[in-house]
Design a protein around this motif. Structure first.
Motif, mmCIF file in Angstrom:
data_model
loop_
_atom_site.group_PDB
_atom_site.id
_atom_site.type_symbol
_atom_site.label_atom_id
_atom_site.label_comp_id
_atom_site.label_asym_id
_atom_site.label_seq_id
_atom_site.Cartn_x
_atom_site.Cartn_y
_atom_site.Cartn_z
ATOM 1 N N GLY A 78 2.912 3.088 7.842
ATOM 2 C CA GLY A 78 3.864 3.248 6.750
ATOM 3 C C GLY A 78 4.994 2.243 6.746
ATOM 4 N N GLU A 79 5.055 1.378 7.757
ATOM 5 C CA GLU A 79 6.131 0.382 7.823
ATOM 6 C C GLU A 79 5.735 -0.845 7.005
ATOM 7 O OE1 GLU A 79 7.859 -0.357 11.656
ATOM 8 O OE2 GLU A 79 7.389 1.671 12.349
ATOM 9 N N THR A 80 5.777 -0.672 5.680
ATOM 10 C CA THR A 80 5.418 -1.738 4.759
ATOM 11 C C THR A 80 6.111 -1.481 3.429
ATOM 12 O OG1 THR A 80 3.558 -2.849 3.628
ATOM 13 C CG2 THR A 80 3.316 -0.488 4.034
ATOM 14 N N ASN A 81 6.362 -2.557 2.699
ATOM 15 C CA ASN A 81 6.953 -2.457 1.364
ATOM 16 C C ASN A 81 5.797 -2.323 0.375
ATOM 17 O OD1 ASN A 81 7.765 -3.455 -1.294
ATOM 18 N ND2 ASN A 81 9.695 -4.068 -0.337
ATOM 19 N N GLU A 82 5.633 -1.137 -0.186
ATOM 20 C CA GLU A 82 4.442 -0.892 -1.014
ATOM 21 C C GLU A 82 4.324 -1.833 -2.211
ATOM 22 O OE1 GLU A 82 1.959 2.629 -3.336
ATOM 23 O OE2 GLU A 82 3.677 3.167 -2.063
ATOM 24 N N PRO A 83 5.382 -2.071 -3.005
ATOM 25 C CA PRO A 83 5.219 -2.996 -4.130
ATOM 26 C C PRO A 83 4.775 -4.398 -3.697
ATOM 27 C CG PRO A 83 7.221 -1.701 -4.402
ATOM 28 C CD PRO A 83 6.706 -1.412 -3.018
ATOM 29 N N LEU A 84 5.349 -4.897 -2.606
ATOM 30 C CA LEU A 84 4.961 -6.237 -2.146
ATOM 31 C C LEU A 84 3.547 -6.219 -1.567
ATOM 32 C CD1 LEU A 84 8.240 -7.596 -0.508
ATOM 33 C CD2 LEU A 84 7.431 -7.799 -2.868
ATOM 34 N N ALA A 85 3.202 -5.146 -0.861
ATOM 35 C CA ALA A 85 1.846 -5.026 -0.323
ATOM 36 C C ALA A 85 0.827 -4.988 -1.453
ATOM 37 C CB ALA A 85 1.725 -3.776 0.545
ATOM 38 N N ARG A 86 1.115 -4.231 -2.485
ATOM 39 C CA ARG A 86 0.171 -4.149 -3.606
ATOM 40 C C ARG A 86 0.106 -5.476 -4.364
ATOM 41 N NH1 ARG A 86 -2.134 0.759 -4.753
ATOM 42 N NH2 ARG A 86 -1.180 2.595 -3.772
ATOM 43 N N LEU A 87 1.217 -6.205 -4.411
ATOM 44 C CA LEU A 87 1.193 -7.549 -4.999
ATOM 45 C C LEU A 87 0.200 -8.427 -4.243
ATOM 46 C CD1 LEU A 87 4.331 -9.698 -5.874
ATOM 47 C CD2 LEU A 87 2.431 -10.649 -4.589
ATOM 48 N N VAL A 88 0.264 -8.390 -2.910
ATOM 49 C CA VAL A 88 -0.650 -9.171 -2.073
ATOM 50 C C VAL A 88 -2.094 -8.734 -2.312
ATOM 51 C CG1 VAL A 88 -1.379 -9.579 0.314
ATOM 52 C CG2 VAL A 88 1.050 -9.722 -0.290
ATOM 53 N N ILE A 89 -2.312 -7.435 -2.335
ATOM 54 C CA ILE A 89 -3.666 -6.902 -2.514
ATOM 55 C C ILE A 89 -4.256 -7.383 -3.841
ATOM 56 C CG2 ILE A 89 -4.982 -4.775 -2.885
ATOM 57 C CD1 ILE A 89 -2.981 -3.434 -0.863
ATOM 58 N N ARG A 90 -3.488 -7.256 -4.908
ATOM 59 C CA ARG A 90 -3.993 -7.669 -6.224
ATOM 60 C C ARG A 90 -4.222 -9.174 -6.285
ATOM 61 N NH1 ARG A 90 0.544 -3.764 -8.760
ATOM 62 N NH2 ARG A 90 -0.579 -1.796 -8.456
#
Length: 468
Positions: A78-90
């Motif tokens: 859970g130690e992650t910034n979800e919006p930035l992580a999802r940006l990377v994923i997309r």
């Protein structure tokens, strides 16, 4: 004056340079290493973790956004910034055509070897080929590259980038800048400071091997901290893998990894197990083992297997220690034979009947032993027996410059108008801890491209302002 200055020479730096140049900016790259060692840690990579909703070229089946996100959530706790992580994923789903235009080639992964045919696109020729392809493309487009040019000082006017000072004392100015110079994993003193002493009085960092480049000293991270840039991440966290204890101090790369951990047991110097070896597939959990080994006495451990699993994992470069009996193996490893045999006998007695299958989360587990082994638990009872000594191998560190989706460096929570960051220097926004195979290249590619585009736009804005 150049439009965009790129400090660094790995994947993120190259993606930034290519995007800035494609946007019409003049670009200068400063790489600390000699040309032969260019590319930072990227030269040791092999693949990119890619989201896809259906089979694509070298990727089978589907790896949708939500599954990728859950994999990342699990390894980071859970130690992650979800919006930035999802940006990377997309971004990972649509970057390969751009990469191919710049000369990168992909190949199917080795089937059945690492369970990543569905999730990761492998580079033909590995990271070195990717780096070389990007450099060829960059130079063909007119990007200027200077090697053996470490930057030692940042020149700022408040939150605005002005220029840099090189190790030789040269001042280089630019309208905008992208920092992509890696973490501090090669800086032994900083590692010591970050990890401190353990309760045995040891300095664990003294026994770390560096899987990647010797040039990542963290000089610019320190400079930006001193300048008051917003930071994120724990300096003791990083991509830290259990690797062959005989690996070189620097640049051992992927070939020093030991991939049989999940198929046997791991004991410490005292002959005792200390963690569930079968917790999950190796590509999802391999990165926790460096930290686990770092917490053991003398920062060393031993992966123990028998003949039954030989051929079911990527063979190590160096041959293991081999013996015809477990007591003989313990003696060869200079481990306490009695404790070692108690550990192995207890483990073997705890193995429950099941159908062994190393390609799935099988039903072979232990009962009545701590720590449990939850998958792939088979008795270690078939000679010859093999052992591989393990040390912590640090790949990159997670102390980072804080960013938003523009990749701008932030001061007092406000974005700089012309200073951007990509790659390891900001990866801690997405990776608070843990790692899963290929995600570092996903982060570097996504944010390198964003940073390069942003820097080119900032340079254009500066040019427009200058005309008026």
């Amino acid at each position: 004056m150049v439009d965009v200055l790129i400090v660094g020479g790995g994947n993120a730096a190259l993606c930034a340079a290519l995007m800035a140049r494609e946007a019409g900016a003049s670009v200068l790259m400063l790489e600390a290493s000699p040309k032969d060692w260019r590319g930072g840690n990227s030269q040791h990579t092999r693949n990119l973790r890619c989201m896809h909703d259906a089979p694509q070229d070298v990727l089978v089946e589907a790896y949708p956004e939500e599954e990728y996100w859950q994999d990342l959530l699990k390894v980071t706790g859970g130690e992650t910034n979800e919006p930035l992580a999802r940006l990377v994923i997309r971004a990972s789903s649509n970057c390969r055509d751009w990469m191919r235009r710049h000369g990168v080639r992909f190949q199917p992964p080795l089937s059945g070897a690492l369970h990543v045919a569905r999730t990761n696109a492998f580079f033909m020729g590995g990271g070195k080929a990717l780096v070389n392809a990007y450099y060829r493309s960059a130079e063909a487009l007119g990007v200027k590259v200077r090697y053996e040019t470490p930057v030692t000082e940042m020149l700022l006017d408040g939150d605005r980038f002005v220029g840099v000072v090189t190790e030789a004392g040269e001042r280089i100015t630019a309208k905008a800048c992208v920092l992509a110079a890696g973490g501090f994993e090669s800086n032994r003193e900083w590692l010591r400071e970050a990890w401190g002493r353990n309760d045995r009085g040891e300095w664990p960092a003294d026994n770390f091997l560096i899987r990647g480049t010797r040039f990542n000293q963290g000089v610019l991270l320190k400079a930006m901290m001193k300048a008051g840039a917003d930071m994120i991440g724990d300096p003791s966290q990083g991509h830290c893998v259990a690797i062959d204890a005989r690996a070189p101090l620097y640049d051992g790369g992927i070939c020093t990894r030991i991939d049989c951990v999940s198929l046997g047991v791991v004991v410490n110097r005292e002959g005792e197990r200390f963690y569930d070896e079968g917790e999950d597939f190796w590509p999802k959990r391999y990165a926790i083992w460096g930290r686990l080994v770092a917490q053991q006495p003398d920062q060393i451990a031993y992966s123990i297997i028998d003949r039954k699993v030989v051929g079911r994992f990527m063979p190590p470069v160096f041959p293991g220690v081999v013996a015809d009996s477990l007591p003989e193996l313990a003696a060869k490893l200079e481990l306490p034979v009695e404790t070692f045999m108690e550990t192995l006998d207890g483990y073997n007695a705890a193995c429950q009947p099941g159908t062994f299958n190393h390609t799935v989360l099988d039903d072979c587990m232990t009962e009545g032993v701590a720590p449990a082994k939850t998958h792939w638990a088979q008795k270690i009872d078939t000679a010859p027996f093999y052992a591989y000594a393990l040390r912590p191998g640090i790949t990159f560190t997670y102390l980072s410059l804080k960013v938003d989706d523009t990749a701008a460096v932030r001061f007092a929570d406000k974005p700089s108008p012309n200073l951007f960051v990509a790659g390891e220097m900001m990866a801690g926004n997405v990776l608070g801890k843990g790692y899963t195979a290929g995600v570092g290249m996903s982060i570097g590619t996504a944010f390198g491209r964003i940073a390069g585009t942003g820097a080119a736009a900032a340079a254009r804005a500066a040019h427009t302002i200058g005309r008026h």
